[in-house]
Design a protein around this motif. Sequence first.
Motif, PDB file in Angstrom:
ATOM      1  N   GLY A   1     -17.879 -23.004 -68.896  1.00  0.00           N
ATOM      2  CA  GLY A   1     -16.555 -23.861 -68.355  1.00  0.00           C
ATOM      3  C   GLY A   1     -17.129 -24.424 -66.908  1.00  0.00           C
ATOM      4  O   GLY A   1     -17.634 -23.905 -66.121  1.00  0.00           O
TER       5      GLY A   1
ATOM      6  N   ASP B   1     -12.186 -10.498 -56.507  1.00  0.00           N
ATOM      7  CA  ASP B   1     -11.821 -11.241 -57.838  1.00  0.00           C
ATOM      8  C   ASP B   1     -10.488 -10.962 -58.236  1.00  0.00           C
ATOM      9  O   ASP B   1      -9.763  -9.943 -57.783  1.00  0.00           O
ATOM     10  N   THR B   2     -10.134 -11.290 -59.319  1.00  0.00           N
ATOM     11  CA  THR B   2      -8.976 -11.088 -60.185  1.00  0.00           C
ATOM     12  C   THR B   2      -8.786  -9.594 -60.497  1.00  0.00           C
ATOM     13  O   THR B   2      -7.758  -9.085 -60.360  1.00  0.00           O
TER      14      THR B   2
ATOM     15  N   SER C   1     -20.541 -18.030 -62.880  1.00  0.00           N
ATOM     16  CA  SER C   1     -19.588 -16.971 -63.227  1.00  0.00           C
ATOM     17  C   SER C   1     -18.059 -17.387 -63.014  1.00  0.00           C
ATOM     18  O   SER C   1     -17.110 -16.759 -63.472  1.00  0.00           O
ATOM     19  N   ALA C   2     -17.849 -18.390 -62.068  1.00  0.00           N
ATOM     20  CA  ALA C   2     -16.487 -18.650 -61.740  1.00  0.00           C
ATOM     21  C   ALA C   2     -15.807 -19.151 -62.919  1.00  0.00           C
ATOM     22  O   ALA C   2     -16.256 -19.971 -63.656  1.00  0.00           O
ATOM     23  N   GLN C   3     -14.659 -18.425 -63.239  1.00  0.00           N
ATOM     24  CA  GLN C   3     -13.641 -18.893 -64.272  1.00  0.00           C
ATOM     25  C   GLN C   3     -14.384 -18.784 -65.688  1.00  0.00           C
ATOM     26  O   GLN C   3     -14.288 -19.700 -66.686  1.00  0.00           O
ATOM     27  N   ALA C   4     -15.560 -17.790 -65.696  1.00  0.00           N
ATOM     28  CA  ALA C   4     -16.179 -17.597 -66.824  1.00  0.00           C
ATOM     29  C   ALA C   4     -16.639 -16.319 -66.968  1.00  0.00           C
ATOM     30  O   ALA C   4     -16.426 -15.362 -66.053  1.00  0.00           O
ATOM     31  N   THR C   5     -16.840 -15.613 -68.194  1.00  0.00           N
ATOM     32  CA  THR C   5     -17.170 -14.243 -68.447  1.00  0.00           C
ATOM     33  C   THR C   5     -18.867 -14.178 -68.227  1.00  0.00           C
ATOM     34  O   THR C   5     -19.485 -14.819 -68.247  1.00  0.00           O
TER      35      THR C   5
ATOM     36  N   LYS D   1     -20.494 -27.350 -61.798  1.00  0.00           N
ATOM     37  CA  LYS D   1     -21.262 -26.317 -61.286  1.00  0.00           C
ATOM     38  C   LYS D   1     -22.792 -26.893 -61.245  1.00  0.00           C
ATOM     39  O   LYS D   1     -23.520 -26.411 -60.508  1.00  0.00           O
TER      40      LYS D   1
END
Length: 211
Positions: free
Chosen positions: A80, A138-139, A39-43, A85
């Motif tokens: 991504g 997270d963000t 899920s890092a930099q992904a939805t 990954k």
Amino acid sequence: MNKQKRIEILTRLRDNNPTPTTELRYNSPFELLIAVILSAQATDKGVNKATDKLFPVANTPQAILDLGLDKLKDYIKTIGLYNSKAENIMKTCRDLVEKHQGEVPESREALEALAGVGRKTANVVLNTAFGHPTIAVDTHIFRVANRTGFAPGKDVLKVEEKLLKVVPDEFKVNVHHWLILHGRYTCIARKPRCGSCIIEDLCEYKEKTDN
């Protein structure tokens, strides 16, 4: 922001969603670990699409090792950074088999020693899989904590430390999910939907919108 206001915010979020959880789909601590790595930099939606196909075929460390790197990449290539990954997942699976009898460890130190697992991922697994009162920032959480004035901090670690300090124990296990969902659907990045926010009157954000 004072203690009374924070408790009222948490109470409203709890009343609105008494049993929050991650939007990642999983059926075991291992499946959750793999989903969070992906899920890092992904939805979450994109991760779920990939894991819905992967997990019925391979949902244990040994099964993914047996699958092999190239086939694993085929399952996650829509996500991504899938090459790096995939390599991290293979290393993690090897460590889980060789050092943890194929089980996901329930300690921060052991989790953070796994490839592709940082503090945030470890916090998510400890909280969501094992019920620890950890708070992964997270963000979304970083934005909500700063924008509302609930737990301001210059970086994610500072916000995490502030949240752990100011959130009463009764809310700690679920606050991670409440704040993520609030940031994902209401307190969004570009133009927060203040008009439909259940904590608008308690929020200290100066540039509120009517939406």
